[in-house]
Design a protein around this motif. Structure first.
Motif, short mmCIF file in Angstrom:
data_model
loop_
_atom_site.label_atom_id
_atom_site.label_comp_id
_atom_site.label_asym_id
_atom_site.label_seq_id
_atom_site.Cartn_x
_atom_site.Cartn_y
_atom_site.Cartn_z
N TYR A 339 70.80 88.55 52.49
CA TYR A 339 70.36 89.33 51.33
C TYR A 339 71.39 89.30 50.20
O TYR A 339 71.38 90.17 49.33
CB TYR A 339 70.07 90.77 51.74
N SER A 342 70.37 89.58 46.02
CA SER A 342 68.93 89.82 46.13
C SER A 342 68.57 91.17 45.52
O SER A 342 69.37 92.11 45.52
CB SER A 342 68.48 89.79 47.59
N VAL A 344 66.73 94.58 45.81
CA VAL A 344 66.34 95.45 46.92
C VAL A 344 65.92 96.82 46.38
O VAL A 344 66.21 97.17 45.24
CB VAL A 344 67.48 95.64 47.94
N ASP A 357 63.45 95.61 51.46
CA ASP A 357 63.21 94.45 50.61
C ASP A 357 62.07 94.77 49.65
O ASP A 357 61.49 95.86 49.69
CB ASP A 357 62.92 93.20 51.45
#
Length: 502
Positions: A339, A342, A344, A357
């Motif tokens: 992750y 990323s 989130v 996610d």
């Protein structure tokens, strides 16, 4: 001045025919004094007003007042003092004969008559109205003595208060604390007065903006909110008083609280709260506080909604190169490496932080960190996955740092220089966590390390985890001195061909 009893005696003797001279000799008073009270017609007590006498400083008061008005808008740290005014007066009018003490007395009188604050007023609080505020106190915890926050919700009409302990002072803590109290008392106050938007909003100049999540909370439970002016704690004096009362009478000396403060809030703390409040009498009505609050609860509280509000905030965050999510600029929560960089979704509660996610799948859940010091939180699973990929980082890993000194599993891995062997052990550890809880797997590997059982064979790992899960035996911290080796047949077989446990 003579006493009224002496005056009465003088007048009585005069009515009996005694001369003023005789009265003076017997009462030992001056002739004029005796004559004054004999001839006096009105004995009503006069108002003890001071007579205004002309002062030397009066001829300069217009100049002083003008100086004060010219400087009244200065920053409060640059207000004119009496000493400075006297010096400026002597510079402007060297012939002035007034003294510093005269100027000082004039300024004190002038400031007293020209105060701009509105003073204080007695307020009437009605049933169903409440006040909320945070206090802080020291508590004895498993980590030693810590200074924590506590939220107090008080009802001025009955003077009953309720308390909840937290590690921080933010919107989530306010909502969670109020939620617990609402459910405990079985109702919701119609109006709550808060401090100057502490934790639940932001004040910009004179404009106050509530957090959207707190507005949702208010709508859900149906109460109104009002906020005090800055530096005006006296506007909610009842809760301020109860914050101190609870600190002195419940939290002094510092009490021992468990590591699970959330459960403590819902159980033992409420019992302590009821015991403390049950001893109180209302300071005006002279009735038990519990009796007044029972009346208030039955007649003035709003009903609870059918569903509980989720006391959380939802944030959108992007992880860094180390897969860290940062909150409050200092608290980092580490996710699995896949992750990195990323987008989130982060849920922040009073006690935990949950990261999802973009599809809403839970990635990790952490205990929420508070305080001004930097922290880094990483779950055992995430740390272990990192070791599976990079077993050479064992000596500096967070996983190792979290193990106690003297742990057989920690010592075994420290002695092992074969990275391939470490990789296989970590791989089996991670694989076992798919079937058992982390604590069970850790205890099993600790036991196997203490007995030097091969931890790279799946059959050994699964058998030991199953046995620990059903009947835990602590081999690593055996203080009895008794050897368990002769009972090995009941645990697992040793040997090249009998590594599997029964």
């Amino acid at each position: 001045m003579i006493s009224m009893s002496t005056v009465e005696s003088i007048r009585q003797k005069h009515r009996n025919g005694m001369t003023i001279a005789q009265i003076c000799r017997e009462e030992k008073v001056d002739y004029k004094t005796a004559k004054k009270y004999i001839e006096k017609e009105d004995f009503s007590e006069p108002l003890p007003a001071r007579s205004e006498k002309p002062k030397i400083v009066d001829q300069y008061k217009d100049w002083i007042v003008q100086l004060l008005k010219e400087n009244e808008h200065n920053w409060y740290k640059q207000k004119l003092t009496a000493k400075r005014v006297y010096k400026l007066l002597k510079e402007a009018q060297p012939a002035a004969e007034t003294s510093y003490s005269s100027v000082n007395r004039f300024l004190n009188e002038y400031n007293r008559k020209n105060k701009k604050d509105a003073g204080f007023s007695h307020l009437t609080w009605y049933p169903g109205e409440a006040q909320a505020d945070f206090g802080e106190a020291d508590f004895d915890t498993s980590c030693g003595r810590q200074r924590l926050k506590y939220l107090v919700l008080s009802f001025p009409y009955s003077n009953k208060a309720f308390v909840q302990i937290f590690r921080g002072e933010n919107c989530e803590c306010v909502m969670q604390g109020l939620l617990y109290i609402f459910e405990y008392i079985g109702g919701v106050p119609g109006k709550i007065v808060f401090d100057n938007a502490t934790g639940i909003g932001r004040r910009t100049c004179k404009i106050l903006e509530e957090n959207e999540v707190f507005i949702r909370f208010r709508i859900h439970y149906g109460f109104e909110s009002r906020f005090c002016n800055p530096y005006a704690g006296h506007e909610k004096g009842n809760v301020e008083t109860n914050v101190g009362y609870i600190r002195r009478n419940m939290f002094s000396p510092p009490i021992q609280i468990p590591s699970d403060i959330q459960e403590f809030n819902e159980t033992e703390l409420l019992v302590m709260n009821e015991k403390l409040m049950g001893e109180r009498m209302h300071y005006i009505h002279q009735k038990p506080v519990d009796e007044l609050f029972e009346e208030e609860r039955e007649t003035a509280l709003l009903p609870l909604p059918p569903k509980r509000f989720a006391a959380k905030r939802i944030l959108n965050r992007k992880t860094d190169n180390y897969a860290n999510v940062t909150l409050e600029n200092i608290h980092k929560y580490t996710l699995p490496s896949e992750y990195r960089n990323s987008e989130v979704i982060v849920e922040t509660w009073a006690w935990k932080v949950a990261v999802y996610d973009l599809c809403g799948n839970l990635i990790e859940e952490f205990d929420r960190e508070y305080g001004s010091e930097r922290t880094e939180s990483i779950s055992a699973v995430t740390s272990l996955r990192s070791l599976v990929r990079k077993p050479g980082s064992w000596s500096n890993s967070i996983f190792r740092a979290n193990l106690l000194n003297g742990n057989p599993f920690k010592e075994y891995l420290d002695r092992t220089r074969d990275e391939n062997l470490r990789h296989r052990i970590f791989y089996e550890f991670e694989k076992a966590m798919g079937s058992f809880e982390y604590t069970v797997v850790m205890e099993a590997f600790t036991e196997m390390a203490a007995r030097e059982v091969d931890m790279t064979k799946e059959c050994n790992v699964m058998a030991c985890c199953s046995r620990v899960n059903s009947c835990p035996v602590d081999f690593s911290f055996n203080q009895t001195g008794v050897s368990f080796d002769k009972y090995g047949c009941f645990m697992m077989y040793e040997g090249e061909n009998n590594d599997a446990a029964i």
